[in-house]
Design an enzyme around this catalytic site. Structure first.
Site, PDB file in Angstrom:
ATOM      1  N   SER A 130       0.858  -1.056  -0.042  1.00 29.04           N
ATOM      2  CA  SER A 130       0.144  -0.012   0.045  1.00 29.04           C
ATOM      3  C   SER A 130       0.990   1.107  -0.059  1.00 29.04           C
ATOM      4  CB  SER A 130      -0.984  -0.009   1.259  1.00 29.04           C
ATOM      5  OG  SER A 130      -1.928   0.903   1.124  1.00 29.04           O
ATOM      6  N   HIS A 151      -2.804  -1.026  -3.169  1.00 32.20           N
ATOM      7  CA  HIS A 151      -4.067  -0.021  -3.056  1.00 32.20           C
ATOM      8  C   HIS A 151      -3.639   0.905  -3.829  1.00 32.20           C
ATOM      9  CE1 HIS A 151      -4.552  -2.145   1.278  1.00 32.20           C
ATOM     10  NE2 HIS A 151      -5.269  -2.884   0.266  1.00 32.20           N
ATOM     11  N   ASP A 156      -4.485  -4.376   6.175  1.00 34.22           N
ATOM     12  CA  ASP A 156      -4.724  -5.440   5.043  1.00 34.22           C
ATOM     13  C   ASP A 156      -3.345  -6.144   4.808  1.00 34.22           C
ATOM     14  OD1 ASP A 156      -6.149  -6.562   2.972  1.00 34.22           O
ATOM     15  OD2 ASP A 156      -5.864  -5.082   1.416  1.00 34.22           O
TER      16      ASP A 156
END
Lengths: 195, 277
Positions: free
Chosen positions: A17, A44, A137
């Site tokens: 991310s 992401h 995540d």
């Protein structure tokens, strides 16, 4: 490369991310010899970023880089990217599928979703890597990979631009290797070539 | 973490569930893509607190009133207004001018879940001054989703995103003029709904029911295997008049299907195909 020189691993899933892009570029550029495994990247990003990531990665590697389409075939030697705004799943060892259901960990694509699905299909033939990020995540997904007998790698949090995501992963999972971002590519080369 | 694995539905269990849904209730999910279905079943077991798969199956067998809940949770009902704004922009610029030449415009939104896309299209048609001669057929297999289309009510918290999408799609108005905010909800104007025909329809088992000039089916085929995709694309081909348009989701394609040779994708590569033969 002869068959016997090749490790048992057939897929590498990489989740990142915020702050992970440079590490991903580096891993992909160092993976040019690894044509016997499929790479899957879940990162992401905003919906509008669309194909920029694939274009950027393509400049780093001779391997084919593809943003996954519905029911795309899984082939070794290709770098697959989860498309924005979809979860990326595996139907079986040969086929991806996409899913536009609810966000997980405020994210779609979610790293957990792909990691869990890949662990289900590839079990011990899977390598999972969690990189820099500001979100939890990937942690559950990495533990699913470990539970299925796969190999787990986390970026050393101190070297990560944002350390939250790697820390979460380390807290939740038995991790096989904790590596600096710039070590990961070389490490993979050894791991994936080992007989 | 351990409990997550323990509760993951196995292939044989999924088969039992699908078999029960088909034999007892006539819902055929057997050609749905399995990875996604498994996730839906796992999710249902968590949110409805089934300690085991056996208890879920028992509930389904004993309690027919639980069926709608299962159907609702096994299918994905996530959608948004003006999703993929550039596709809607292409509709405005390249498709609506063609539709405008028709005396009557019949559109099918197949598998449209809670209806955000149908309302988006109604707004587009109204802005092009075409809504008065249009009919929008909104169908989904899920009865509760259909009910939401009738209400025309969507979460107010989404309106900022939808407004941005609307502008990106080429919208020139204040988006808020299309709805009235009440508490946490946005109620869209009834005149948008006046041209909608709302009904359940199951793409797996139900037939074509009319001829259309434009069919939307976005992010539905991703949940089907190739065999079922082919069957559904045949259904769309049958239901589309010559030179009509088919719109799919941004990662879906007709390339591998039997109808591919009869359709031509628009040149800008948006997922819009025209039936050329």
């Amino acid at each position: 490369m002869a068959e016997s020189d090749v490790s048992k691993y057939r897929m590498v899933v990489i989740g990142g991310s915020a702050g992970s892009l440079d590490v991903i570029l580096r891993i992909v550029s160092e993976a040019r010899q690894l044509t016997h495994v499929a790479f899957v990247i879940i990162v992401h990003r905003s919906k509008s970023a669309d194909s920029i990531l694939a274009d950027l990665l393509s400049t780093q590697t001779p391997l084919l880089v593809k943003e996954v389409e519905d029911k795309e075939s899984i082939m070794p030697g290709i770098v697959y990217i989860a498309p924005p705004d979809y979860h990326l799943l595996l139907e079986n060892e040969r086929t991806f599928s996409l899913d536009a259901s609810e966000k997980i960990n405020y994210s779609r694509p979610s790293i957990d979703v792909t990691f869990e699905s890949a662990a289900d299909i590839f079990g011990p033939a899977l390598v999972g890597i969690v990189l820099s990020g500001a979100n939890a995540d990937g942690a559950l997904g990495l533990s699913a990979i470990a539970a299925a007998g796969g190999y787990t790698i986390v970026q050393e949090p101190v070297t990560a631009e944002v350390d939250f995501m790697p820390r979460q992963a380390i807290n939740m999972t038995r991790v096989d290797a904790i590596l600096e971002g710039e070590e990961i590519g070389g490490f993979l080369e050894v791991l994936l070539k080992k007989a | 973490m351990k409990h997550v694995e323990a509760n993951n539905v196995r292939d044989e269990e999924l088969d039992l569930l699908l078999d029960e849904l088909f034999r007892t209730y006539g819902y055929d999910f057997t050609n749905y893509a399995r990875a996604s279905l498994k996730r839906r079943v796992n999710r249902l077991m968590i949110i409805d607190r089934f300690p085991s798969f056996a208890e879920l199956l028992y509930r389904l067998r004993q309690d027919p009133a639980y069926l709608p809940r299962i159907v609702e949770e096994l299918t994905v009902n996530v959608t948004e207004m003006f999703r993929d704004p550039t596709m809607f922009k292409t509709l405005r610029e390249q498709v609506l001018p063609v539709l405008a030449t028709h005396p009557f415009i019949r559109i099918w939104h197949a598998g449209c879940a809670t209806g955000e896309e149908v309302y988006s299209m109604a707004i587009l048609l109204e802005e092009a001054n075409l809504l008065h001669k249009s009919l929008l057929y909104a169908t989904d297999l899920n009865p509760s989703a259909i009910e939401n289309i009738r209400k025309g009510v969507f979460p107010l918290s989404e309106m900022k995103q939808y407004s941005e999408n609307y502008i990106l799609s080429g919208g020139k108005n204040e988006f808020s003029k299309y709805y009235t905010a009440k508490y946490n909800w946005a109620k869209f104007d009834d005149r948008l709904k006046s041209k909608m025909i709302i009904s359940t329809h199951n793409l797996v088992s139900d037939r074509s029911f009319n001829e259309f000039v434009l069919i939307f089916c976005r992010n539905v085929l991703i949940y089907f295997d190739r065999h079922l995709q082919d069957k559904v694309l045949d259904l769309f081909d049958e239901s589309l008049e010559k030179l009509g348009f088919l719109v799919l989701g941004s990662k879906e394609n007709i390339r591998f299907s039997g109808i591919a040779r009869k359709f031509k994708q628009l040149e800008n590569k948006e997922r819009i195909w025209r039936k050329v033969m």
